[in-house]
Design a protein around this motif. Structure first.
Motif, PDB file in Angstrom:
ATOM      1  N   GLU A 286       0.760  -1.082  -0.139  1.00  0.00           N
ATOM      2  CA  GLU A 286      -0.047  -0.010  -0.118  1.00  0.00           C
ATOM      3  C   GLU A 286       0.773   1.450   0.053  1.00  0.00           C
ATOM      4  O   GLU A 286       0.428   2.378  -0.622  1.00  0.00           O
ATOM      5  N   LYS A 287       1.927   1.187   0.604  1.00  0.00           N
ATOM      6  CA  LYS A 287       2.931   2.448   0.461  1.00  0.00           C
ATOM      7  C   LYS A 287       3.363   2.593  -0.779  1.00  0.00           C
ATOM      8  O   LYS A 287       3.545   3.910  -1.413  1.00  0.00           O
ATOM      9  N   ALA A 288       3.983   1.663  -1.626  1.00  0.00           N
ATOM     10  CA  ALA A 288       4.426   1.895  -2.828  1.00  0.00           C
ATOM     11  C   ALA A 288       3.307   2.318  -3.717  1.00  0.00           C
ATOM     12  O   ALA A 288       3.737   3.336  -4.731  1.00  0.00           O
ATOM     13  N   ILE A 289       1.978   2.082  -3.479  1.00  0.00           N
ATOM     14  CA  ILE A 289       1.097   2.323  -4.522  1.00  0.00           C
ATOM     15  C   ILE A 289       0.763   3.884  -4.105  1.00  0.00           C
ATOM     16  O   ILE A 289       0.666   4.888  -4.923  1.00  0.00           O
ATOM     17  N   VAL A 290       0.583   4.163  -2.828  1.00  0.00           N
ATOM     18  CA  VAL A 290       0.501   5.517  -2.357  1.00  0.00           C
ATOM     19  C   VAL A 290       1.787   6.465  -3.168  1.00  0.00           C
ATOM     20  O   VAL A 290       1.271   7.570  -3.582  1.00  0.00           O
ATOM     21  N   ASN A 291       3.056   5.942  -3.015  1.00  0.00           N
ATOM     22  CA  ASN A 291       3.907   6.842  -3.543  1.00  0.00           C
ATOM     23  C   ASN A 291       3.917   7.123  -5.129  1.00  0.00           C
ATOM     24  O   ASN A 291       4.011   8.173  -5.423  1.00  0.00           O
ATOM     25  N   GLY A 292       3.432   5.974  -5.798  1.00  0.00           N
ATOM     26  CA  GLY A 292       3.052   5.999  -7.260  1.00  0.00           C
ATOM     27  C   GLY A 292       1.959   7.261  -7.462  1.00  0.00           C
ATOM     28  O   GLY A 292       2.166   7.759  -8.228  1.00  0.00           O
ATOM     29  N   LEU A 293       0.699   7.133  -6.875  1.00  0.00           N
ATOM     30  CA  LEU A 293      -0.111   8.113  -6.831  1.00  0.00           C
ATOM     31  C   LEU A 293       0.460   9.498  -6.621  1.00  0.00           C
ATOM     32  O   LEU A 293      -0.033  10.358  -7.212  1.00  0.00           O
ATOM     33  N   VAL A 294       1.135   9.550  -5.768  1.00  0.00           N
ATOM     34  CA  VAL A 294       1.728  10.818  -5.326  1.00  0.00           C
ATOM     35  C   VAL A 294       2.671  11.437  -6.357  1.00  0.00           C
ATOM     36  O   VAL A 294       2.617  12.663  -6.792  1.00  0.00           O
ATOM     37  N   GLY A 295       3.480  10.493  -6.995  1.00  0.00           N
ATOM     38  CA  GLY A 295       4.346  10.823  -8.204  1.00  0.00           C
ATOM     39  C   GLY A 295       3.267  11.405  -9.407  1.00  0.00           C
ATOM     40  O   GLY A 295       3.732  12.384  -9.984  1.00  0.00           O
ATOM     41  N   LEU A 296       2.662  10.638  -9.477  1.00  0.00           N
ATOM     42  CA  LEU A 296       1.429  10.826 -10.752  1.00  0.00           C
ATOM     43  C   LEU A 296       0.847  12.473 -10.667  1.00  0.00           C
ATOM     44  O   LEU A 296       0.798  13.045 -11.524  1.00  0.00           O
ATOM     45  N   HIS A 297       0.705  12.579  -9.304  1.00  0.00           N
ATOM     46  CA  HIS A 297      -0.050  13.854  -9.056  1.00  0.00           C
ATOM     47  C   HIS A 297       0.991  15.202  -9.312  1.00  0.00           C
ATOM     48  O   HIS A 297       0.804  15.983  -9.738  1.00  0.00           O
ATOM     49  N   ALA A 298       2.220  14.932  -8.589  1.00  0.00           N
ATOM     50  CA  ALA A 298       3.252  15.954  -8.671  1.00  0.00           C
ATOM     51  C   ALA A 298       3.926  16.137  -9.929  1.00  0.00           C
ATOM     52  O   ALA A 298       4.374  17.411 -10.018  1.00  0.00           O
ATOM     53  N   THR A 299       3.590  15.222 -10.984  1.00  0.00           N
ATOM     54  CA  THR A 299       4.126  15.460 -12.069  1.00  0.00           C
ATOM     55  C   THR A 299       3.169  15.897 -13.488  1.00  0.00           C
ATOM     56  O   THR A 299       3.478  16.091 -14.500  1.00  0.00           O
ATOM     57  N   GLY A 300       2.019  15.727 -12.875  1.00  0.00           N
ATOM     58  CA  GLY A 300       0.786  15.839 -13.662  1.00  0.00           C
ATOM     59  C   GLY A 300       0.654  14.693 -14.758  1.00  0.00           C
ATOM     60  O   GLY A 300       0.578  14.988 -16.015  1.00  0.00           O
ATOM     61  N   GLY A 301       0.718  13.528 -14.220  1.00  0.00           N
ATOM     62  CA  GLY A 301       0.989  12.347 -15.000  1.00  0.00           C
ATOM     63  C   GLY A 301      -0.304  11.993 -15.617  1.00  0.00           C
ATOM     64  O   GLY A 301      -1.475  12.441 -15.749  1.00  0.00           O
ATOM     65  N   SER A 302      -0.402  10.704 -16.683  1.00  0.00           N
ATOM     66  CA  SER A 302      -1.227  10.242 -17.122  1.00  0.00           C
ATOM     67  C   SER A 302      -2.594   9.828 -16.465  1.00  0.00           C
ATOM     68  O   SER A 302      -2.461   9.081 -15.506  1.00  0.00           O
ATOM     69  N   THR A 303      -3.689  10.178 -16.949  1.00  0.00           N
ATOM     70  CA  THR A 303      -5.082   9.925 -16.668  1.00  0.00           C
ATOM     71  C   THR A 303      -5.158   8.402 -16.629  1.00  0.00           C
ATOM     72  O   THR A 303      -6.077   7.694 -16.049  1.00  0.00           O
TER      73      THR A 303
END
Length: 604
Positions: A286-303
């Motif tokens: 769950e921590k890795a998944i949340v880190n991934g989501l944070v990275g997605l938001h912080a970079t304006g990543g793909s929908t």
């Protein structure tokens, strides 16, 4: 390092929601590990088949039980620029592991289609389906029980998620993902977009358009805009499945080859036969998944990752929702401006400090979990680094303290926005997602009549006929996962962009997808329930007043809601001109696929 309360709250509720399914997954993982060195359990006939084509040296090693064997799952083909460099990787990997007394075999290949080639074409109906086909192919490749660990060669949109879902089915094996890197920068992406719009208006011809496109997509490597392919690379690094700094090193360079060799050796250092056993099923928690989501938001990543991360998490026994994503978006700052969220490309992002700078900033501000397992070891702080070759030796140096270009990559204290680039929209039409990082504030609230289409071709035809020169919200329905497989509708961007440029208020609402490169036109996508399931989007008519408010996170039908719900849902003629490959080839799959908010996957 402690994380922000809002980040911890999302992490805790994912863990609580997933307690039973995660426990079952880990129990399966532990049971598989308990069987020991896998090829040692094979019969002599099994094993002989497994090494029949190997060299005498490799045969001798594989005949024993102590030498490690590395599986290679590759998505190589020479039609995709991003995947063409993988042609030489198996030989490089085999040479690297032989130097430490091990062996490597190509376990299998997976399909790798290009959304750029199929965009707006019938083949796009198969794009999202291909993710789950790739997952199945990956699992089949690993099913031979010949391997102590595996490396995964993949870059683009559905390929990395599919490879990871398949890897998690064999979650007792260590897994290292090996990128190939982006192509060198071509013409600026905003110049490419300008020519596309001119072509949509009939102001330049096909020759000029093709010349522009060919100068943008011009060499081996990943496309340089920040779409799904490059969002994939960001995710693999911030979730601890790449080596630090590996994501955006160009193909064909000495550093790229050094990283590939080290990745192969590193994978074998993580096996159950050593003292640092790190199976992929333990890395993705769950921590890795949340880190991934944070990275997605912080970079304006793909929908697209609002689908993929749900499916990846489910493969690891974790249950993630769009609400989890939306809550994180409220507290994660936007630190990167990469096209379509700016004019820079991923090469500029990498030069400015790249992933190491980004990870260090987000760790220091409490937005990331540091205490995670990674393939590099040492927690996520070891990823606040950049890879370098010094005297032909691969080293990992601390990331630069300052951004090389603050207009492309900035610190938390000077964030481009205090919230992330993705938002959840909800209202009386259902739920959808929107990428706001590239949408100017003045375009984030649109109230206008609906213009309803049953296909993207219908909208294109109306645009060419001059019927759309007014304020409107385009509704493109029957494009969901159960209808035609949820194709991307990125080809609509130039037409809608032209109308927006003419001063009209325009937006898109669809149960289909937009590309990871979706940009300046507000687009409420992945609408669920989809039209084929009788969702409210199937009851909309031309002229219905809609309001899309990306700031408030709402998408609303402004008429009489009771009257809307009493309407008979529209139906599409499945025998009509838009009968696509998705219906023809994947009817059984469409019957099983989950809704968009459940990853649009048979695995989620």
């Amino acid at each position: 390092m402690s994380v922000l309360k809002a980040v911890q709250d999302v992490t805790d509720r994912i863990a609580a929601r997933s307690a039973d399914t995660r426990r079952d997954y880990l129990n399966r993982l532990d049971a598989a590990r308990a069987k020991g060195v896998y090829r040692a359990a094979l019969s002599c006939g099994n094993l002989a088949h497994g090494f029949a084509a190997c060299s005498p040296t490799d045969k001798a090693r594989l005949a024993g039980t102590k030498a490690l064997n590395l599986g290679i799952v590759t998505s190589y083909n020479d039609m995709l620029s991003a995947h063409q460099p993988y042609e030489t990787y198996p030989a490089i990997i085999k040479d690297a592991v032989r130097s430490i007394g091990a062996t490597a075999q190509v376990a299998g290949g997976v399909p790798a289609m290009c959304d750029g080639v199929t965009q707006g074409q019938p083949g796009m109906d198969l794009s999202l389906f291909s993710r789950d086909v790739i997952a199945m192919a990956t699992a089949i490749a690993l099913s031979h029980n010949m391997f102590d660990a595996a490396v995964f060669l993949g870059i683009c949109d559905k390929i990395v998620p599919g490879l990871l879902i398949g890897a998690l089915a064999f979650g007792h094996l260590p897994a290292v993902f090996v990128p190939a890197g982006p192509m060198p920068s071509g013409i600026p992406n905003d110049e490419k977009a300008r020519v596309r719009q001119l072509y949509s208006e009939g102001r330049v011809g096909r020759a000029e358009l093709l010349e522009s496109e060919a100068k943008s997509y011009h060499a081996p490597g990943t496309c340089t805009f920040y779409g799904t392919a490059n969002s994939n690379q960001m995710l693999m690094e911030i979730m601890g499945l790449h080596l630090p700094g590996a994501s955006f090193v160009n193909p064909g360079t000495p550093l790229r080859e050094a990283l590939t060799r080290e990745a192969a050796k590193r994978a074998l250092s993580l096996t159950a036969e050593g003292n640092d056993y790190t199976p992929v099923g333990h890395v993705i928690d769950e921590k890795a998944i949340v880190n991934g989501l944070v990275g997605l938001h912080a970079t304006g990543g793909s929908t697209n990752h609002t689908l993929h991360l749900i499916a990846i998490a489910a493969a690891a026994g974790l249950q993630v929702t769009w609400q989890d994503m939306a809550d994180l978006s409220e507290v994660v700052p936007l630190l990167a401006r990469v096209y379509p969220n700016g004019v820079a490309d991923v090469n500029h992002f990498h030069s400015a400090g790249g992933m190491g700078f980004l990870i260090r900033e987000l760790l220091a501000s409490g937005h990331l979990h540091e205490d995670v397992k990674t393939v590099f070891g040492g927690g996520l702080s070891s990823y606040a680094a950049e890879a370098r070759l010094i005297d032909d030796k691969l080293t990992f140096e601390p990331a630069p303290a300052e951004s090389g270009d603050p207009k492309v990559l900035t610190k938390v204290a000077t964030a481009f926005s205090t919230s992330g680039g993705l938002k959840l929209l909800s209202g009386n039409l259902g739920k959808s997602v929107i990428k706001v990082s590239a949408v100017k504030p003045e375009h984030r609230v649109i109230e206008a009549p609906a213009r309803v289409f049953h296909s993207q071709q219908g909208l294109q035809a109306a645009f060419k006929a001059g019927e759309l020169n007014r304020d409107f919200i385009a509704v493109v329905r029957f494009a969901g996962p159960k209808a035609v497989g949820m194709p991307e509708l990125h080809n609509l961007t130039p037409a809608l962009g032209v109308l927006q440029g003419r001063g009209f208020k325009v937006a898109l609402v669809t149960d289909g997808r937009m590309s990871g490169a979706s940009g300046k036109v507000p687009a409420a996508i992945h609408m669920t329930p989809e039209a084929l399931d009788g969702g409210p989007i199937s009851k909309l008519r031309d002229g219905d007043l809609l309001r899309l408010d990306a700031e408030a996170g709402t998408l609303t039908f402004l008429g009489d809601e009771r009257e809307l719900m009493s309407r008979t849902p529209a139906t599409e003629d499945l025998r009509g001109e838009h009968f696509g490959m998705g219906r023809e080839l994947f009817a059984g799959f469409r019957a099983l696929v989950g809704a968009a908010d459940r990853g649009a996957s048979v695995f989620a």
